[in-house]
Design an enzyme around this catalytic site. Sequence first.
Site: not given
Length: 241
Positions: A12-14, A17
């Site tokens: 979920s962490s940009p 990603r």
Amino acid sequence: MMVNLILYGTESSPPVRAVLLTLRALKLEYEFKTLNMQAGDHLKPEMLRKNPQHTVPMLEDGESCIWDSHAIIAYLVNKYAQLDELYPKDPLQRAVVDQRLHFETGVLFHGIFKQLQRALFKENATEVPKDRLDELKDAYGLLELFLAENPYVAGPKLTIADFSIVATVSTLHLSYCPVDGTKYPQLSAWLARLSALPFYEEDNLRGARSLADKIRAKLPKQFDKLWQKAFEDIKSGAGKQ
């Protein structure tokens, strides 16, 4: 080349990603170890020895540990890429990529995204701060200018700057302020261009949607109609109008 890469983080962490997108673009094999941040996995002694800053993502490459997504993605290209297109060696081209990376961390991520997250999840704001949304729209406007003459944020070719920025912008787009294709046609087209990458959904969109679901649950009722329409417009993928 034999590689032994382990990536620590949560999808979920940009920033995590951004690294996932880079690893996939370079066709590197790696092991992904999910850290439960709420449970304090990143604060365990063995993790603090590897990363005293206790942030994610963290990359373990053999005996070496690297953190900060921008440092990681640059390192991966410098060490493992056969060509330098993703992070050009030409000084001017690299400076443009670096500027975009600094824009992502200073303006988009810490200046806007983290502040919006703080307002909703730590300060329990009853509505999304208008000044933060105005800052986000200003940032969209700057990205529109970056893309005025090129299909990618740092020039005519895809670079790690695109991976870094799209990880954060797609999250903001799905969570706080959809990119209006009428106001920001170049940015909207760029999001669609990135979303067409064969590895985009697995390595970015899935995590962005997961985070967006948590943010939507915190949004005040006066935003319900806006978000119902917005998510109908973008349900097929971030950036698709």
